[in-house]
Write a protein that holds these residues in place. Structure first.
Motif, PDB file in Angstrom:
ATOM      1  N   MET A 159       0.845  -1.191   0.000  1.00 51.29           N
ATOM      2  CA  MET A 159       0.000   0.000   0.000  1.00 51.29           C
ATOM      3  C   MET A 159       0.881   1.241   0.000  1.00 51.29           C
ATOM      4  N   ASP A 160       0.341   2.337  -0.562  1.00 49.84           N
ATOM      5  CA  ASP A 160       1.062   3.604  -0.494  1.00 49.84           C
ATOM      6  C   ASP A 160       0.102   4.710  -0.067  1.00 49.84           C
ATOM      7  N   VAL A 161       0.648   5.892   0.124  1.00 48.14           N
ATOM      8  CA  VAL A 161      -0.146   6.995   0.673  1.00 48.14           C
ATOM      9  C   VAL A 161      -1.281   7.377  -0.264  1.00 48.14           C
ATOM     10  N   ARG A 162      -1.028   7.361  -1.566  1.00 45.23           N
ATOM     11  CA  ARG A 162      -2.074   7.728  -2.529  1.00 45.23           C
ATOM     12  C   ARG A 162      -3.250   6.765  -2.431  1.00 45.23           C
ATOM     13  N   GLN A 163      -2.967   5.479  -2.332  1.00 43.30           N
ATOM     14  CA  GLN A 163      -4.039   4.492  -2.236  1.00 43.30           C
ATOM     15  C   GLN A 163      -4.840   4.664  -0.946  1.00 43.30           C
ATOM     16  N   LEU A 164      -4.141   4.938   0.146  1.00 42.80           N
ATOM     17  CA  LEU A 164      -4.842   5.168   1.415  1.00 42.80           C
ATOM     18  C   LEU A 164      -5.723   6.410   1.329  1.00 42.80           C
ATOM     19  N   ARG A 165      -5.241   7.438   0.639  1.00 44.97           N
ATOM     20  CA  ARG A 165      -6.053   8.645   0.518  1.00 44.97           C
ATOM     21  C   ARG A 165      -7.326   8.359  -0.282  1.00 44.97           C
ATOM     22  N   ILE A 166      -7.192   7.565  -1.354  1.00 42.47           N
ATOM     23  CA  ILE A 166      -8.364   7.202  -2.157  1.00 42.47           C
ATOM     24  C   ILE A 166      -9.381   6.445  -1.304  1.00 42.47           C
ATOM     25  N   LEU A 167      -8.894   5.528  -0.471  1.00 44.45           N
ATOM     26  CA  LEU A 167      -9.799   4.776   0.398  1.00 44.45           C
ATOM     27  C   LEU A 167     -10.504   5.713   1.371  1.00 44.45           C
ATOM     28  N   ARG A 168      -9.764   6.643   1.925  1.00 40.55           N
ATOM     29  CA  ARG A 168     -10.361   7.612   2.854  1.00 40.55           C
ATOM     30  C   ARG A 168     -11.433   8.453   2.156  1.00 40.55           C
ATOM     31  N   GLU A 169     -11.109   8.941   0.957  1.00 40.28           N
ATOM     32  CA  GLU A 169     -12.071   9.762   0.228  1.00 40.28           C
ATOM     33  C   GLU A 169     -13.305   8.964  -0.167  1.00 40.28           C
ATOM     34  N   LEU A 170     -13.127   7.696  -0.481  1.00 37.65           N
ATOM     35  CA  LEU A 170     -14.278   6.858  -0.815  1.00 37.65           C
ATOM     36  C   LEU A 170     -15.214   6.727   0.383  1.00 37.65           C
ATOM     37  N   GLY A 171     -14.630   6.572   1.567  1.00 32.05           N
ATOM     38  CA  GLY A 171     -15.451   6.497   2.763  1.00 32.05           C
ATOM     39  C   GLY A 171     -16.213   7.783   3.030  1.00 32.05           C
ATOM     40  N   GLU A 172     -15.602   8.928   2.709  1.00 34.36           N
ATOM     41  CA  GLU A 172     -16.246  10.210   2.987  1.00 34.36           C
ATOM     42  C   GLU A 172     -17.211  10.637   1.874  1.00 34.36           C
ATOM     43  N   LEU A 173     -16.839  10.360   0.594  1.00 33.44           N
ATOM     44  CA  LEU A 173     -17.642  10.845  -0.527  1.00 33.44           C
ATOM     45  C   LEU A 173     -18.669   9.828  -1.004  1.00 33.44           C
ATOM     46  N   GLY A 174     -18.431   8.554  -0.781  1.00 33.73           N
ATOM     47  CA  GLY A 174     -19.449   7.538  -1.012  1.00 33.73           C
ATOM     48  C   GLY A 174     -19.506   6.923  -2.383  1.00 33.73           C
ATOM     49  N   SER A 175     -18.687   7.384  -3.345  1.00 29.65           N
ATOM     50  CA  SER A 175     -18.712   6.757  -4.669  1.00 29.65           C
ATOM     51  C   SER A 175     -17.384   6.967  -5.376  1.00 29.65           C
ATOM     52  N   VAL A 176     -17.094   6.024  -6.285  1.00 28.28           N
ATOM     53  CA  VAL A 176     -15.856   6.118  -7.052  1.00 28.28           C
ATOM     54  C   VAL A 176     -15.866   7.365  -7.928  1.00 28.28           C
ATOM     55  N   SER A 177     -17.004   7.672  -8.544  1.00 35.63           N
ATOM     56  CA  SER A 177     -17.067   8.842  -9.420  1.00 35.63           C
ATOM     57  C   SER A 177     -16.843  10.135  -8.639  1.00 35.63           C
ATOM     58  N   ALA A 178     -17.343  10.212  -7.435  1.00 31.03           N
ATOM     59  CA  ALA A 178     -17.147  11.417  -6.619  1.00 31.03           C
ATOM     60  C   ALA A 178     -15.681  11.566  -6.219  1.00 31.03           C
ATOM     61  N   VAL A 179     -15.035  10.430  -5.897  1.00 31.28           N
ATOM     62  CA  VAL A 179     -13.606  10.478  -5.566  1.00 31.28           C
ATOM     63  C   VAL A 179     -12.802  10.915  -6.783  1.00 31.28           C
ATOM     64  N   ALA A 180     -13.136  10.371  -7.957  1.00 28.12           N
ATOM     65  CA  ALA A 180     -12.426  10.733  -9.182  1.00 28.12           C
ATOM     66  C   ALA A 180     -12.549  12.222  -9.460  1.00 28.12           C
ATOM     67  N   GLU A 181     -13.751  12.765  -9.263  1.00 28.57           N
ATOM     68  CA  GLU A 181     -13.960  14.196  -9.495  1.00 28.57           C
ATOM     69  C   GLU A 181     -13.160  15.036  -8.504  1.00 28.57           C
ATOM     70  N   ALA A 182     -13.109  14.602  -7.239  1.00 22.88           N
ATOM     71  CA  ALA A 182     -12.392  15.362  -6.215  1.00 22.88           C
ATOM     72  C   ALA A 182     -10.886  15.340  -6.457  1.00 22.88           C
ATOM     73  N   LEU A 183     -10.374  14.226  -6.944  1.00 19.40           N
ATOM     74  CA  LEU A 183      -8.927  14.087  -7.145  1.00 19.40           C
ATOM     75  C   LEU A 183      -8.483  14.386  -8.569  1.00 19.40           C
ATOM     76  N   LEU A 184      -9.429  14.777  -9.422  1.00 17.46           N
ATOM     77  CA  LEU A 184      -9.135  15.184 -10.800  1.00 17.46           C
ATOM     78  C   LEU A 184      -8.493  14.061 -11.617  1.00 17.46           C
TER      79      LEU A 184
END
Length: 302
Positions: free
Chosen positions: A1-26
């Motif tokens: 695991m790396d920091v970027r992957q952990l951040r994606i997991l965190r954002e998924l928990g907060e934003l609730g969808s893959v598309s929302a995470v993708a939009e937030a992280l550009l």
């Protein structure tokens, strides 16, 4: 695991969808999904599951997302620590110099950077052959080095701050017959005994150039690297020597005369590895070196 992957997991928990995470992280949703798959390979329990059309965190995923917050917090503290270190004005700065530069620059540095809020200088003398100066940049933050005009430039592995372009003069006893001349030619000095540096040190090339211009081999009787010692030998009648015009300590019993028909000048530069100037303390010392160089030249030409 790396920091970027952990951040994606965190954002998924907060934003609730893959598309929302993708939009937030550009990034694209497929890039998010790929990183989640890579993270999952290193974890023995499922981190995500399907909930209708959405991908959500499992209990294990939520636990790891909570740990991701702690990781990002620790990294933020670490970045701030590095920022504080780089901007700290009073950190240690090590400076090495060949002898005559150390004798001239070190006192000015110590006086100019005295007191609180300034870098703490760690000074050392290093008199080495020209090609070894860049290697000293591994061990010291700044290295005062010298090279003759016609010598190869410093390698690209070091950053160069020019300080002085200093003439080299012929030193001779005050009562010497040649002391009455305002300038000396190679023919004037070629028949005299000479005091010069050891092999591989920069000034030796100028000595050889004098002999070439006079079409005769110079009589080198003494090998002395330290200018103050060489000055004593000149004053005692041991021979002529080349001396830097501004950075050698003046001796009352010798005189300096410029040399004609031979290009006798040297560069004094501060060398350092490029990454060193990320530190504010080192930038402060470089600025003080520049001020000291201007003072040395003004004093020498007054």
């Amino acid at each position: 695991m790396d920091v970027r992957q952990l951040r994606i997991l965190r954002e998924l928990g907060e934003l609730g969808s893959v598309s929302a995470v993708a939009e937030a992280l550009l990034v694209t949703p497929s890039a998010i999904s790929q990183q989640l798959r890579l993270l999952q390979r290193s974890i023995p329990v499922p981190l995500t599951e399907r909930s209708g059309r959405r991908v959500v965190l499992t209990d294990a995923g939520q636990a790891l997302a909570g740990a991701a917050v702690e990781v990002e917090t620790a990294l933020a503290r670490a970045r701030q620590t590095i920022t504080n270190f780089l901007e700290q004005p009073d950190g240690d700065v090590s400076v090495a110099a060949f002898h005559s530069a150390g004798a001239t620059f070190f006192p000015l540095l110590l006086r100019g950077l005295a007191g609180p809020g300034n870098p703490r200088l760690v000074l050392a003398d290093e008199d080495v052959a020209q090609d070894r100066f860049p290697r000293l940049a591994r061990d010291y933050d700044l290295v005062l080095a010298h090279r003759l005009d016609h010598a190869p430039p410093w390698p690209r592995t070091v950053t160069v701050t020019p300080l002085l372009h200093e003439p080299l003069d012929v030193a001779l006893p005050a009562g010497h017959p040649l002391a009455d001349k305002t300038r000396l030619s190679p023919q004037d000095v070629a028949g005299q005994p000479w005091i010069t540096v050891h092999d591989d040190f920069p000034l030796l090339a100028t000595i050889e150039a004098i002999g070439a211009a006079a079409n005769r081999r110079l009589d080198i009787v003494h090998r002395i690297n330290e200018f103050s010692v060489a000055a004593e030998a000149v004053a005692a009648g041991g021979g002529l020597a080349l001396m830097p015009r501004w950075t050698a300590r003046r001796h009352p019993a010798i005189v300096l005369r410029p040399l004609s028909d031979v290009h006798a000048q040297r560069h004094i530069d501060a060398l350092h590895r490029p990454e060193r100037t990320a530190r504010r303390a080192i930038r402060m010392v470089i600025a003080e070196l520049r001020r000291a160089a201007a003072q040395i030249q003004d004093r020498g030409t007054a």
